[in-house]
Design an enzyme around this catalytic site. Structure first.
Site, PDB file in Angstrom:
ATOM      1  N   THR A 133       0.772  -1.237   0.055  1.00 24.54           N
ATOM      2  CA  THR A 133      -0.045   0.167   0.032  1.00 24.54           C
ATOM      3  C   THR A 133       0.782   1.195   0.074  1.00 24.54           C
ATOM      4  OG1 THR A 133       0.019  -0.149   2.398  1.00 24.54           O
ATOM      5  CG2 THR A 133      -2.013  -1.120   1.094  1.00 24.54           C
ATOM      6  N   GLU A 134       2.064   1.094  -0.151  1.00 22.67           N
ATOM      7  CA  GLU A 134       2.828   2.056  -0.162  1.00 22.67           C
ATOM      8  C   GLU A 134       2.651   3.619  -0.907  1.00 22.67           C
ATOM      9  OE1 GLU A 134       5.687  -1.270   1.068  1.00 22.67           O
ATOM     10  OE2 GLU A 134       4.150  -0.808  -0.364  1.00 22.67           O
ATOM     11  N   VAL A 135       2.290   3.213  -2.191  1.00 23.97           N
ATOM     12  CA  VAL A 135       1.727   4.366  -3.229  1.00 23.97           C
ATOM     13  C   VAL A 135       0.773   5.272  -2.572  1.00 23.97           C
ATOM     14  CG1 VAL A 135       3.060   3.170  -5.082  1.00 23.97           C
ATOM     15  CG2 VAL A 135       0.472   2.942  -4.644  1.00 23.97           C
ATOM     16  N   PHE A 139       4.558   6.681  -0.647  1.00 23.97           N
ATOM     17  CA  PHE A 139       5.754   5.961  -0.267  1.00 23.97           C
ATOM     18  C   PHE A 139       6.041   5.167  -1.336  1.00 23.97           C
ATOM     19  CE2 PHE A 139       8.478   3.430   2.818  1.00 23.97           C
ATOM     20  CZ  PHE A 139       9.518   4.087   2.874  1.00 23.97           C
TER      21      PHE A 139
END
Length: 257
Positions: A133-135, A139
């Site tokens: 889920t970083e985007v 991130f």
């Protein structure tokens, strides 16, 4: 160790994330303790297979965001050191000489999904969600991307990494992220049964060498890969385990590993 439990029994090392109040989120200390635990298991002659599990309702929620927020005040070099710390853990698990099975009791998100990715096998409960889920928070899924591309290929990796969407266990199995889906009541039992299957039917030396070859051959071109495979083939023939296994097969004897 404060956040990781380590126990050895019946040739299985059980490494357990023990930070349930934070959904087993990763920070510098948790990563350090995991590296220490996997290092101990790798050199322990009484360990043949490793099971990575977690306490609480989640397997691992990824990086501790409060910790990440603190790191925003760091210099580039300080952040590189911290990032390299996680990279070393993922690389350690991926290249460990012993088989690692992830026992996923709940959600595995971002860096937690990365932990599952670098394990050799992953068994999950049906209720678990997976995702990088970083985007969604500005991130990047930088380190895990290297391993995910190897595991499931570019097309599927792009779908997971660029959307950042969560997927259920059935979809994770279809993507190739996990191997089996097991009800919560049966998860530990079946993971242990699978670990014992590997312990009693396979050579430790052969599994370790095969895992090493899988990690290394993918960076080689066809000719170099085949030459490397030929050399490993010749090397394996000289091993005590190979001599023992072939002799037992020819003599119709049960192999005791």
């Amino acid at each position: 160790m404060k956040f990781v439990k380590y126990q050895v029994a019946n040739r299985i090392a059980n490494i357990t994330l023990n930070r349930p109040e934070k959904r087993n989120a990763l920070n510098y200390q948790v990563v350090s303790e995991l590296k220490n635990a996997f290092g101990k298991a790798d050199v322990d002659k009484n360990v043949k297979v490793i099971i990575l599990s977690a306490e609480g309702q989640a397997f691992c929620a990824g990086a501790d965001l409060a910790y990440i927020q603190q790191l925003q005040n760091n210099t580039y070099d300080e952040n590189l050191e911290d990032s390299s710390h996680l990279k070393e853990l993922f690389h350690q698990i991926y290249t460990l000489s012993k088989v690692v099975i992830a026992e996923i009791n709940g959600h595995a998100i971002a860096g937690g999904c990365g932990l599952a990715t670098v394990c050799d096998f992953a068994f999950s409960v049906p209720e678990a969600k997976f995702g990088y889920t970083e985007v969604k928070i500005g991130f990047v899924p930088a380190i895990v991307k290297v391993f995910l591309l190897r595991k499931i290929g570019e097309g599927k990796a792009k779908e997971l990494l660029l959307t950042g969407d969560l997927i259920d266990a059935e979809s994770a199995k279809n993507f190739g992220l996990i191997n089996r889906i097991i009800r919560a009541n049966d998860l530990s039992k079946q993971v242990n049964e699978f670990a014992n299957h590997l312990i009693y039917t396979n050579s430790q030396q052969s599994m370790g060498l095969t895992k090493k070859m899988i990690a290394e051959v993918q960076a080689m071109d066809l000719e170099k890969g085949l030459q490397y495979a030929s050399e490993m083939n010749a090397q394996a023939r000289e091993s005590e385990d190979c001599k023992k296994g072939i002799a037992a097969f020819i003599n119709k004897e049960k192999i005791i590993w």
